[in-house]
Design an enzyme around this catalytic site. Sequence first.
Site, PDB file in Angstrom:
ATOM      1  N   ASP A 283      -8.234   8.906 -17.572  1.00 25.08           N
ATOM      2  CA  ASP A 283      -9.294   9.135 -18.549  1.00 25.08           C
ATOM      3  C   ASP A 283     -10.533   9.744 -17.898  1.00 25.08           C
ATOM      4  O   ASP A 283     -11.537   9.977 -18.582  1.00 25.08           O
ATOM      5  CB  ASP A 283      -9.663   7.822 -19.253  1.00 25.08           C
ATOM      6  CG  ASP A 283     -10.063   6.732 -18.270  1.00 25.08           C
ATOM      7  OD1 ASP A 283      -9.538   6.741 -17.148  1.00 25.08           O
ATOM      8  OD2 ASP A 283     -10.896   5.874 -18.624  1.00 25.08           O
TER       9      ASP A 283
ATOM     10  N   ASP B   9      -7.359   3.918  -9.527  1.00 23.55           N
ATOM     11  CA  ASP B   9      -8.744   3.569  -9.211  1.00 23.55           C
ATOM     12  C   ASP B   9      -9.496   4.844  -8.846  1.00 23.55           C
ATOM     13  O   ASP B   9      -9.118   5.550  -7.915  1.00 23.55           O
ATOM     14  CB  ASP B   9      -8.766   2.589  -8.035  1.00 23.55           C
ATOM     15  CG  ASP B   9     -10.130   1.953  -7.836  1.00 23.55           C
ATOM     16  OD1 ASP B   9     -11.140   2.581  -8.210  1.00 23.55           O
ATOM     17  OD2 ASP B   9     -10.189   0.836  -7.300  1.00 23.55           O
TER      18      ASP B   9
ATOM     19  N   LYS C 179     -17.637   6.809  -5.681  1.00 23.63           N
ATOM     20  CA  LYS C 179     -18.550   7.228  -4.613  1.00 23.63           C
ATOM     21  C   LYS C 179     -17.886   8.267  -3.715  1.00 23.63           C
ATOM     22  O   LYS C 179     -16.716   8.155  -3.378  1.00 23.63           O
ATOM     23  CB  LYS C 179     -18.982   6.019  -3.787  1.00 23.63           C
ATOM     24  CG  LYS C 179     -19.803   5.008  -4.573  1.00 23.63           C
ATOM     25  CD  LYS C 179     -20.247   3.856  -3.691  1.00 23.63           C
ATOM     26  CE  LYS C 179     -21.075   2.853  -4.471  1.00 23.63           C
ATOM     27  NZ  LYS C 179     -21.506   1.709  -3.618  1.00 23.63           N
TER      28      LYS C 179
ATOM     29  N   ASN D 224       0.877  -1.172   0.000  1.00 27.13           N
ATOM     30  CA  ASN D 224       0.000   0.000   0.000  1.00 27.13           C
ATOM     31  C   ASN D 224       0.913   1.221   0.000  1.00 27.13           C
ATOM     32  O   ASN D 224       1.595   1.499   0.983  1.00 27.13           O
ATOM     33  CB  ASN D 224      -0.903  -0.004   1.231  1.00 27.13           C
ATOM     34  CG  ASN D 224      -1.921   1.125   1.223  1.00 27.13           C
ATOM     35  OD1 ASN D 224      -1.774   2.110   0.504  1.00 27.13           O
ATOM     36  ND2 ASN D 224      -2.956   0.986   2.032  1.00 27.13           N
TER      37      ASN D 224
END
Length: 347
Positions: free
Chosen positions: A280, A244, A248, A217
């Site tokens: 993107d 990522d 939300k 991580n």
Amino acid sequence: MSLGSTASNNPRTSVVTLLHFIMWSCAIMAARAFRPSTVKTATTTRSLWRSANRQVIHQARTSSRLFSAQSQQGVNVDMESQVTIGSADASSKDGEGTSKEETPTHRVSPWNDPRVEERSKSKTSRCRQHVNPLSRRFQMNTELPEDWPHNVFDDMSRPMFLDIGCARGGFLVDVATKYPRKYNYMGLEIRPIVVRHAQDRVSKHGLDGFLTFVGCNANVDLDRLMDLADAKDKLQMVTIQFPDPHFKSQHAKRRVVTQELVTTLARYMPEGSTVFLQSDIQSVLDEMRESFRMQPEFFCDELESTEEYHDNNLIGVPTEREISVLKRDLPVFRAVFKRTAAVAVGN
């Protein structure tokens, strides 16, 4: 199944079944008593049906609440009894109330779990596309060999190229193949099976000695890894590409670029070194960009306006995601930062 057998297994099921039986009985009786020969009779039948249905639902809910309250009370009593008995047993085993079963054991990090290697070799295993970096299992430091990174880099004097969120490593494999031994290339990836696949590609492409992948991580372990790699003033290039998005709003805190990450990079990057960002999704790129812009003493955006973006890939080697996006004629948003001369003080 009979009502008797249901009642012996689950009281709540027995109550609900009985209420359903009563409901249907009322409906049949109403239908026989009031045959819908006229509109008025049909309306009366529907009213009786609705009234009976409401009563049955109300009775079912009331019975369910009573059953839940009784069950919870019983569970609490059982738990209290178990705690009391357990405490007594533990106290009897030693004088301080702790037993061998309660002694904490060594936890293996998700990237060093031997089951990961088995799953990575399985052709039927599936890789998660998203993980929660804030979960407890991903707050651990990755376990490394004692001689790391000397066991993976044959020349520690080379500058370092760091790709955060490298996925299966296709981008770094292509860059290392195009510019062999120009850098010591290192890719960081949080998904255990994915990074295992990436590491398997190193030997396959003959890139041993100057390319490696580490499962970790980055928001937990980056500082330690850079310190072990003696990357101070050697970290010349950092790329964060298509991370990522965690769409939300309540998951925004899971995104990889944080103020702490930016500060950590500043401690190891020399003046004039480069950070290359692309995505993107415009909002994701804008957020990463803003995180670096919030520390102008360390990083300078090559473009003054936040409404402007670089048209071309700075590295000249596209990622697998970038190729997919461009094939669909979709935009890619890019930003480039240069390290300033300000000195970042370590912890």
